[in-house]
Design a protein around this motif. Sequence first.
Motif, PDB file in Angstrom:
ATOM      1  N   LYS A  60       1.549  -7.920  -4.098  1.00  0.00           N
ATOM      2  CA  LYS A  60       0.756  -8.522  -4.928  1.00  0.00           C
ATOM      3  C   LYS A  60      -0.804  -7.998  -4.941  1.00  0.00           C
ATOM      4  CE  LYS A  60       3.674 -12.488  -6.122  1.00  0.00           C
ATOM      5  NZ  LYS A  60       4.048 -14.082  -6.044  1.00  0.00           N
ATOM      6  N   LYS A  61      -1.158  -7.890  -3.748  1.00  0.00           N
ATOM      7  CA  LYS A  61      -2.506  -7.504  -3.368  1.00  0.00           C
ATOM      8  C   LYS A  61      -2.793  -6.366  -3.871  1.00  0.00           C
ATOM      9  CE  LYS A  61      -5.468  -6.439   0.712  1.00  0.00           C
ATOM     10  NZ  LYS A  61      -5.402  -6.229   2.252  1.00  0.00           N
ATOM     11  N   GLU A  62      -1.579  -5.457  -4.096  1.00  0.00           N
ATOM     12  CA  GLU A  62      -1.866  -4.029  -4.824  1.00  0.00           C
ATOM     13  C   GLU A  62      -1.394  -3.922  -6.241  1.00  0.00           C
ATOM     14  OE1 GLU A  62      -2.657  -1.290  -3.238  1.00  0.00           O
ATOM     15  OE2 GLU A  62      -3.075  -2.431  -1.353  1.00  0.00           O
ATOM     16  N   GLY A  63      -1.349  -5.243  -6.668  1.00  0.00           N
ATOM     17  CA  GLY A  63      -1.302  -5.334  -8.134  1.00  0.00           C
ATOM     18  C   GLY A  63       0.161  -5.270  -8.668  1.00  0.00           C
ATOM     19  N   PHE A  64       1.220  -5.567  -8.193  1.00  0.00           N
ATOM     20  CA  PHE A  64       2.739  -5.414  -8.357  1.00  0.00           C
ATOM     21  C   PHE A  64       3.174  -6.911  -8.870  1.00  0.00           C
ATOM     22  CE2 PHE A  64       2.860  -1.833  -5.370  1.00  0.00           C
ATOM     23  CZ  PHE A  64       3.882  -1.103  -6.123  1.00  0.00           C
ATOM     24  N   GLU A  65       3.699  -6.746 -10.110  1.00  0.00           N
ATOM     25  CA  GLU A  65       4.195  -7.869 -10.701  1.00  0.00           C
ATOM     26  C   GLU A  65       5.831  -7.914 -10.106  1.00  0.00           C
ATOM     27  OE1 GLU A  65       6.520  -9.256 -14.884  1.00  0.00           O
ATOM     28  OE2 GLU A  65       4.773  -7.476 -14.905  1.00  0.00           O
ATOM     29  N   CYS A  66       6.170  -8.881  -9.230  1.00  0.00           N
ATOM     30  CA  CYS A  66       7.491  -9.044  -8.365  1.00  0.00           C
ATOM     31  C   CYS A  66       8.447 -10.062  -9.288  1.00  0.00           C
ATOM     32  CB  CYS A  66       7.203  -9.291  -6.976  1.00  0.00           C
ATOM     33  SG  CYS A  66       5.927  -8.168  -6.249  1.00  0.00           S
ATOM     34  N   ALA A 107       2.951   1.657  -3.343  1.00  0.00           N
ATOM     35  CA  ALA A 107       2.342   1.882  -4.467  1.00  0.00           C
ATOM     36  C   ALA A 107       2.006   3.689  -4.608  1.00  0.00           C
ATOM     37  CB  ALA A 107       0.859   1.272  -4.263  1.00  0.00           C
ATOM     38  N   SER A 160       4.420   2.870 -11.357  1.00  0.00           N
ATOM     39  CA  SER A 160       4.636   1.506 -11.963  1.00  0.00           C
ATOM     40  C   SER A 160       3.947   0.404 -11.084  1.00  0.00           C
ATOM     41  CB  SER A 160       6.159   1.357 -12.238  1.00  0.00           C
ATOM     42  OG  SER A 160       6.258  -0.238 -12.518  1.00  0.00           O
ATOM     43  N   ARG A 161       3.591  -0.864 -11.303  1.00  0.00           N
ATOM     44  CA  ARG A 161       3.325  -1.841 -10.683  1.00  0.00           C
ATOM     45  C   ARG A 161       4.227  -2.907 -11.114  1.00  0.00           C
ATOM     46  NH1 ARG A 161       1.747   1.571  -8.439  1.00  0.00           N
ATOM     47  NH2 ARG A 161      -0.334   2.151  -7.364  1.00  0.00           N
ATOM     48  N   LYS A 162       5.494  -2.523 -11.076  1.00  0.00           N
ATOM     49  CA  LYS A 162       6.482  -3.677 -11.422  1.00  0.00           C
ATOM     50  C   LYS A 162       7.411  -3.330 -10.580  1.00  0.00           C
ATOM     51  CE  LYS A 162       9.350  -5.893 -15.042  1.00  0.00           C
ATOM     52  NZ  LYS A 162       9.513  -5.969 -16.352  1.00  0.00           N
ATOM     53  N   LYS A 175       0.804  -1.061   0.100  1.00  0.00           N
ATOM     54  CA  LYS A 175      -0.150  -0.084  -0.049  1.00  0.00           C
ATOM     55  C   LYS A 175       0.901   1.433  -0.015  1.00  0.00           C
ATOM     56  CE  LYS A 175      -2.154   1.124   3.850  1.00  0.00           C
ATOM     57  NZ  LYS A 175      -2.962   1.143   5.209  1.00  0.00           N
TER      58      LYS A 175
END
Length: 346
Positions: free
Chosen positions: A58-64, A29, A34-36, A26
Amino acid sequence: MKKINVRTSHPYEVLIERGILADCGKYIANVTKSRKAAIITDDIVEKLHLQTALDSLKKEGFECSVYSFPNGEESKCLETLGKIYDFLCESKMTRSDIIIALGGGVVGDITGFAAASYLRGVDFVQIPTTLLAQVDSSVGGKTAIDIAGGKNLVGAFKQPALVLCDSNILKTLSQEILAEGMGECIKYGMIRDEKLFELMESHDLASLDEIIDEMVYKCVDIKRVIVEHDECDKGERMVLNFGHTLGHAIEAWHNYKNIFHGEGVAAGMCMITDRLAPQLSERLKKVCAAYKLPTGSDIPMKELLPFCSQDKKNEAKDINYIICNEIGKGEIVKVPFTEFCRLMEG
Protein backbone atom coordinates in the motif's frame (compact mmCIF):
# COMPACT_ATOMS: atom_id res chain seq x y z
CA MET A 1 21.33 -8.61 -0.27
CA LYS A 2 22.04 -11.75 -2.29
CA LYS A 3 20.66 -11.75 -5.83
CA ILE A 4 20.31 -14.67 -8.24
CA ASN A 5 19.32 -14.10 -11.87
CA VAL A 6 17.35 -17.02 -13.29
CA ARG A 7 17.71 -17.00 -17.09
CA THR A 8 14.76 -19.08 -18.24
CA SER A 9 12.25 -18.35 -21.03
CA HIS A 10 10.93 -15.61 -18.73
CA PRO A 11 13.98 -14.35 -16.77
CA TYR A 12 13.54 -13.20 -13.17
CA GLU A 13 15.42 -12.47 -9.99
CA VAL A 14 15.51 -14.26 -6.65
CA LEU A 15 16.32 -11.78 -3.89
CA ILE A 16 17.53 -13.14 -0.54
CA GLU A 17 17.69 -10.75 2.39
CA ARG A 18 16.58 -10.67 6.01
CA GLY A 19 13.64 -8.33 6.46
CA ILE A 20 12.83 -8.05 2.75
CA LEU A 21 9.13 -8.75 3.36
CA ALA A 22 8.76 -5.27 4.86
CA ASP A 23 10.05 -3.83 1.57
CA CYS A 24 8.27 -6.23 -0.77
CA GLY A 25 6.14 -3.47 -2.32
CA LYS A 26 9.23 -1.65 -3.60
CA TYR A 27 10.58 -4.74 -5.36
CA ILE A 28 7.22 -5.87 -6.73
CA ALA A 29 6.63 -2.37 -8.14
CA ASN A 30 9.75 -2.91 -10.27
CA VAL A 31 8.28 -5.93 -12.10
CA THR A 32 4.80 -4.61 -12.92
CA LYS A 33 3.36 -1.38 -14.27
CA SER A 34 0.04 -2.17 -12.61
CA ARG A 35 -0.72 -1.12 -9.07
CA LYS A 36 -3.36 -3.78 -8.54
CA ALA A 37 -2.41 -6.98 -6.71
CA ALA A 38 -4.22 -10.12 -5.57
CA ILE A 39 -2.57 -11.84 -2.60
CA ILE A 40 -3.20 -15.53 -2.04
CA THR A 41 -2.17 -17.01 1.30
CA ASP A 42 -3.25 -19.50 3.95
CA ASP A 43 -4.86 -18.97 7.33
CA ILE A 44 -1.62 -19.43 9.30
CA VAL A 45 0.58 -17.14 7.17
CA GLU A 46 -2.27 -14.62 7.07
CA LYS A 47 -1.99 -14.09 10.82
CA LEU A 48 1.81 -13.92 10.85
CA HIS A 49 2.90 -12.01 7.75
CA LEU A 50 0.01 -10.63 5.69
CA GLN A 51 -0.16 -7.22 7.36
CA THR A 52 3.56 -6.60 6.82
CA ALA A 53 3.16 -7.34 3.11
CA LEU A 54 0.01 -5.23 2.82
CA ASP A 55 1.62 -2.23 4.53
CA SER A 56 4.56 -2.33 2.12
CA LEU A 57 2.39 -2.79 -0.97
CA LYS A 58 0.00 0.00 0.00
CA LYS A 59 2.97 2.30 0.62
CA GLU A 60 3.87 1.80 -3.05
CA GLY A 61 0.31 2.59 -4.16
CA PHE A 62 -0.98 -0.96 -4.70
CA GLU A 63 -4.69 -1.72 -4.44
CA CYS A 64 -4.77 -5.16 -2.80
CA SER A 65 -7.34 -7.92 -2.45
CA VAL A 66 -6.70 -11.04 -0.36
CA TYR A 67 -7.82 -14.66 -0.50
CA SER A 68 -6.90 -17.04 2.32
CA PHE A 69 -7.56 -20.78 2.49
CA PRO A 70 -6.93 -23.44 5.19
CA ASN A 71 -3.30 -24.44 5.63
CA GLY A 72 -2.25 -27.89 4.50
CA GLU A 73 -1.77 -30.23 1.54
CA GLU A 74 -5.48 -31.07 1.55
CA SER A 75 -6.18 -27.56 0.24
CA LYS A 76 -4.06 -28.05 -2.90
CA CYS A 77 -7.06 -29.34 -4.81
CA LEU A 78 -9.56 -28.54 -7.54
CA GLU A 79 -12.06 -27.13 -5.05
CA THR A 80 -9.62 -24.54 -3.72
CA LEU A 81 -8.43 -23.74 -7.25
CA GLY A 82 -12.03 -23.03 -8.27
CA LYS A 83 -12.46 -20.68 -5.32
CA ILE A 84 -9.27 -18.85 -6.28
CA TYR A 85 -10.58 -18.38 -9.83
CA ASP A 86 -13.82 -16.96 -8.38
CA PHE A 87 -11.80 -14.62 -6.14
CA LEU A 88 -9.75 -13.38 -9.11
CA CYS A 89 -12.95 -12.75 -11.07
CA GLU A 90 -14.54 -10.88 -8.16
CA SER A 91 -11.35 -8.82 -7.78
CA LYS A 92 -11.59 -7.91 -11.49
CA MET A 93 -8.00 -8.97 -12.10
CA THR A 94 -6.67 -8.39 -15.60
CA ARG A 95 -3.67 -9.82 -17.45
CA SER A 96 -1.72 -6.64 -16.70
CA ASP A 97 -2.16 -7.00 -12.91
CA ILE A 98 -0.06 -9.09 -10.49
CA ILE A 99 -0.84 -12.11 -8.32
CA ILE A 100 1.23 -12.70 -5.18
CA ALA A 101 1.76 -16.08 -3.53
CA LEU A 102 2.47 -15.46 0.15
CA GLY A 103 3.05 -18.79 1.84
CA GLY A 104 4.72 -22.17 1.68
CA GLY A 105 4.80 -24.79 -1.04
CA VAL A 106 1.06 -25.41 -1.15
CA VAL A 107 0.30 -21.70 -1.56
CA GLY A 108 3.03 -21.27 -4.16
CA ASP A 109 2.01 -24.32 -6.19
CA ILE A 110 -1.71 -23.60 -6.40
CA THR A 111 -1.26 -19.84 -6.83
CA GLY A 112 1.24 -20.44 -9.62
CA PHE A 113 -1.17 -22.78 -11.39
CA ALA A 114 -4.00 -20.26 -11.01
CA ALA A 115 -1.71 -17.55 -12.45
CA ALA A 116 -0.73 -19.80 -15.35
CA SER A 117 -4.31 -20.63 -16.28
CA TYR A 118 -6.47 -17.63 -15.29
CA LEU A 119 -6.98 -15.46 -18.40
CA ARG A 120 -4.39 -17.82 -19.97
CA GLY A 121 -1.67 -16.24 -17.88
CA VAL A 122 -1.17 -13.48 -15.31
CA ASP A 123 2.24 -12.53 -13.85
CA PHE A 124 2.83 -13.67 -10.30
CA VAL A 125 5.37 -13.16 -7.52
CA GLN A 126 6.53 -15.78 -5.03
CA ILE A 127 7.10 -14.76 -1.40
CA PRO A 128 7.92 -18.17 0.13
CA THR A 129 7.45 -18.37 3.90
CA THR A 130 8.90 -21.84 4.59
CA LEU A 131 12.43 -23.13 4.15
CA LEU A 132 11.26 -25.79 1.72
CA ALA A 133 9.50 -23.23 -0.45
CA GLN A 134 12.47 -20.85 -0.40
CA VAL A 135 15.03 -23.41 -1.53
CA ASP A 136 12.88 -25.48 -3.83
CA SER A 137 9.26 -24.99 -4.85
CA SER A 138 9.28 -21.20 -5.35
CA VAL A 139 12.04 -21.36 -8.00
CA GLY A 140 11.86 -23.08 -11.35
CA GLY A 141 8.30 -22.53 -12.50
CA LYS A 142 6.63 -25.81 -11.57
CA THR A 143 3.03 -25.27 -10.46
CA ALA A 144 0.43 -27.91 -9.68
CA ILE A 145 -2.49 -29.23 -7.68
CA ASP A 146 -3.23 -32.71 -6.37
CA ILE A 147 -6.04 -34.90 -7.68
CA ALA A 148 -7.41 -38.26 -6.55
CA GLY A 149 -4.96 -40.05 -8.85
CA GLY A 150 -1.90 -38.55 -7.19
CA LYS A 151 0.15 -35.57 -6.06
CA ASN A 152 1.00 -32.74 -8.50
CA LEU A 153 -0.55 -34.56 -11.47
CA VAL A 154 -2.26 -31.44 -12.85
CA GLY A 155 -0.18 -28.33 -13.35
CA ALA A 156 1.77 -26.09 -15.69
CA PHE A 157 5.18 -24.51 -16.09
CA LYS A 158 4.86 -20.86 -15.11
CA GLN A 159 7.97 -18.91 -14.14
CA PRO A 160 7.39 -16.21 -11.50
CA ALA A 161 8.16 -12.57 -12.19
CA LEU A 162 10.11 -12.31 -8.93
CA VAL A 163 10.96 -14.39 -5.84
CA LEU A 164 11.58 -12.74 -2.45
CA CYS A 165 13.21 -14.86 0.28
CA ASP A 166 13.26 -13.41 3.81
CA SER A 167 15.24 -15.54 6.27
CA ASN A 168 13.66 -13.70 9.23
CA ILE A 169 10.32 -15.24 8.29
CA LEU A 170 11.77 -18.68 8.96
CA LYS A 171 12.13 -17.80 12.65
CA THR A 172 8.34 -18.08 12.95
CA LEU A 173 8.36 -21.73 11.79
CA SER A 174 7.97 -24.68 14.10
CA GLN A 175 10.94 -27.03 14.43
CA GLU A 176 8.93 -29.61 12.49
CA ILE A 177 8.39 -27.34 9.47
CA LEU A 178 11.98 -26.10 9.55
CA ALA A 179 13.21 -29.71 9.61
CA GLU A 180 10.99 -30.52 6.63
CA GLY A 181 12.80 -27.92 4.55
CA MET A 182 16.12 -29.47 5.44
CA GLY A 183 15.09 -32.60 3.55
CA GLU A 184 15.32 -30.61 0.30
CA CYS A 185 18.50 -28.78 1.38
CA ILE A 186 20.29 -32.07 2.09
CA LYS A 187 19.13 -33.27 -1.34
CA TYR A 188 20.90 -30.35 -3.02
CA GLY A 189 24.14 -31.14 -1.25
CA MET A 190 23.87 -34.80 -2.20
CA ILE A 191 23.22 -34.23 -5.90
CA ARG A 192 25.48 -31.26 -6.67
CA ASP A 193 27.62 -29.77 -3.87
CA GLU A 194 29.73 -31.69 -1.36
CA LYS A 195 30.84 -28.45 0.35
CA LEU A 196 27.21 -27.53 0.95
CA PHE A 197 26.66 -31.00 2.39
CA GLU A 198 29.69 -30.52 4.67
CA LEU A 199 28.33 -27.15 5.81
CA MET A 200 25.08 -28.82 6.86
CA GLU A 201 27.01 -31.68 8.47
CA SER A 202 28.80 -29.17 10.70
CA HIS A 203 25.52 -27.87 12.16
CA ASP A 204 22.18 -29.14 13.37
CA LEU A 205 18.65 -27.87 13.80
CA ALA A 206 19.60 -25.85 16.91
CA SER A 207 22.37 -23.92 15.12
CA LEU A 208 20.76 -23.73 11.67
CA ASP A 209 20.24 -19.95 11.77
CA GLU A 210 24.03 -19.49 11.65
CA ILE A 211 24.20 -20.89 8.10
CA ILE A 212 20.70 -20.39 6.76
CA ASP A 213 21.41 -17.40 4.48
CA GLU A 214 24.38 -19.09 2.81
CA MET A 215 22.52 -22.38 2.59
CA VAL A 216 19.42 -20.88 0.96
CA TYR A 217 21.59 -19.03 -1.55
CA LYS A 218 23.57 -22.15 -2.49
CA CYS A 219 20.44 -24.31 -2.84
CA VAL A 220 18.66 -21.76 -5.03
CA ASP A 221 21.76 -21.30 -7.18
CA ILE A 222 22.06 -25.06 -7.72
CA LYS A 223 18.44 -25.18 -8.81
CA ARG A 224 18.96 -22.14 -11.07
CA VAL A 225 21.70 -23.91 -13.02
CA ILE A 226 19.67 -27.09 -13.41
CA VAL A 227 16.48 -25.27 -14.44
CA GLU A 228 18.33 -23.11 -16.97
CA HIS A 229 19.66 -26.29 -18.58
CA ASP A 230 16.29 -28.08 -18.57
CA GLU A 231 13.38 -25.74 -17.93
CA CYS A 232 10.62 -28.16 -18.87
CA ASP A 233 11.89 -31.22 -17.01
CA LYS A 234 12.89 -33.43 -19.94
CA GLY A 235 16.36 -34.43 -18.81
CA GLU A 236 18.82 -33.01 -16.28
CA ARG A 237 16.11 -31.49 -14.09
CA MET A 238 15.04 -34.99 -13.11
CA VAL A 239 18.10 -35.09 -10.82
CA LEU A 240 16.13 -32.85 -8.46
CA ASN A 241 13.95 -35.90 -7.79
CA PHE A 242 16.56 -37.60 -5.62
CA GLY A 243 14.63 -39.22 -2.78
CA HIS A 244 11.30 -38.30 -4.34
CA THR A 245 10.34 -41.57 -6.06
CA LEU A 246 10.17 -43.44 -2.75
CA GLY A 247 9.38 -40.24 -0.84
CA HIS A 248 6.24 -39.55 -2.86
CA ALA A 249 5.26 -43.22 -2.44
CA ILE A 250 5.57 -42.88 1.33
CA GLU A 251 3.43 -39.73 1.23
CA ALA A 252 0.81 -41.45 -0.93
CA TRP A 253 0.76 -44.51 1.36
CA HIS A 254 -0.08 -42.11 4.20
CA ASN A 255 -2.72 -40.48 1.97
CA TYR A 256 -0.67 -37.25 2.29
CA LYS A 257 -1.57 -36.98 5.97
CA ASN A 258 0.61 -36.97 9.07
CA ILE A 259 3.82 -36.76 7.03
CA PHE A 260 5.57 -33.74 5.55
CA HIS A 261 7.01 -33.74 2.04
CA GLY A 262 10.55 -33.13 3.30
CA GLU A 263 10.24 -36.07 5.67
CA GLY A 264 9.25 -38.30 2.77
CA VAL A 265 12.20 -37.02 0.72
CA ALA A 266 14.66 -37.67 3.57
CA ALA A 267 13.34 -41.20 4.08
CA GLY A 268 13.41 -41.82 0.33
CA MET A 269 17.00 -40.60 0.01
CA CYS A 270 18.17 -42.82 2.85
CA MET A 271 16.30 -45.87 1.60
CA ILE A 272 17.59 -45.76 -1.98
CA THR A 273 21.11 -44.98 -0.73
CA ASP A 274 20.92 -47.93 1.67
CA ARG A 275 20.17 -50.24 -1.23
CA LEU A 276 22.28 -48.81 -4.06
CA ALA A 277 25.10 -46.75 -2.49
CA PRO A 278 25.61 -48.23 0.99
CA GLN A 279 29.05 -46.62 1.31
CA LEU A 280 27.28 -43.25 1.80
CA SER A 281 24.41 -44.49 3.91
CA GLU A 282 25.80 -43.83 7.37
CA ARG A 283 26.89 -40.29 6.50
CA LEU A 284 23.55 -39.40 4.93
CA LYS A 285 21.56 -40.86 7.81
CA LYS A 286 23.66 -38.97 10.34
CA VAL A 287 22.99 -35.57 8.76
CA CYS A 288 19.27 -36.35 8.37
CA ALA A 289 19.06 -37.34 12.02
CA ALA A 290 20.84 -34.10 13.04
CA TYR A 291 17.93 -32.19 11.53
CA LYS A 292 15.26 -34.45 13.09
CA LEU A 293 14.40 -36.13 9.78
CA PRO A 294 13.50 -39.80 9.29
CA THR A 295 16.22 -42.08 7.98
CA GLY A 296 13.92 -44.73 6.56
CA SER A 297 10.41 -46.15 6.75
CA ASP A 298 8.75 -49.16 8.36
CA ILE A 299 6.34 -49.50 5.43
CA PRO A 300 7.03 -52.76 3.55
CA MET A 301 8.68 -52.05 0.18
CA LYS A 302 6.10 -54.21 -1.60
CA GLU A 303 3.42 -51.77 -0.41
CA LEU A 304 5.36 -48.71 -1.63
CA LEU A 305 6.30 -49.93 -5.10
CA PRO A 306 2.77 -49.74 -6.60
CA PHE A 307 2.79 -46.01 -5.77
CA CYS A 308 6.20 -45.65 -7.48
CA SER A 309 4.61 -46.93 -10.70
CA GLN A 310 2.50 -43.73 -10.77
CA ASP A 311 5.57 -41.45 -10.64
CA LYS A 312 5.46 -38.58 -13.16
CA LYS A 313 9.01 -39.40 -14.29
CA ASN A 314 7.93 -42.82 -15.60
CA GLU A 315 8.06 -43.49 -19.33
CA ALA A 316 5.95 -46.38 -20.64
CA LYS A 317 7.31 -49.44 -18.78
CA ASP A 318 10.46 -47.64 -17.60
CA ILE A 319 11.18 -45.56 -14.52
CA ASN A 320 13.79 -42.86 -13.97
CA TYR A 321 15.33 -42.85 -10.50
CA ILE A 322 18.19 -40.82 -9.01
CA ILE A 323 21.21 -42.19 -7.20
CA CYS A 324 24.31 -40.58 -5.70
CA ASN A 325 27.36 -42.83 -5.68
CA GLU A 326 29.41 -39.87 -4.46
CA ILE A 327 28.25 -36.87 -2.44
CA GLY A 328 27.74 -33.99 -4.85
CA LYS A 329 27.18 -36.20 -7.89
CA GLY A 330 23.59 -37.19 -8.59
CA GLU A 331 22.89 -39.43 -11.59
CA ILE A 332 19.70 -40.21 -13.48
CA VAL A 333 19.20 -43.92 -14.12
CA LYS A 334 16.52 -45.33 -16.41
CA VAL A 335 15.50 -48.97 -15.99
CA PRO A 336 12.42 -51.11 -16.59
CA PHE A 337 10.03 -50.77 -13.67
CA THR A 338 10.38 -54.49 -12.96
CA GLU A 339 14.13 -54.01 -12.56
CA PHE A 340 13.57 -51.08 -10.19
CA CYS A 341 11.30 -53.27 -8.08
CA ARG A 342 13.98 -55.99 -7.95
CA LEU A 343 16.61 -53.46 -6.84
CA MET A 344 14.40 -51.97 -4.15
CA GLU A 345 13.26 -55.32 -2.77
CA GLY A 346 16.87 -56.59 -3.07
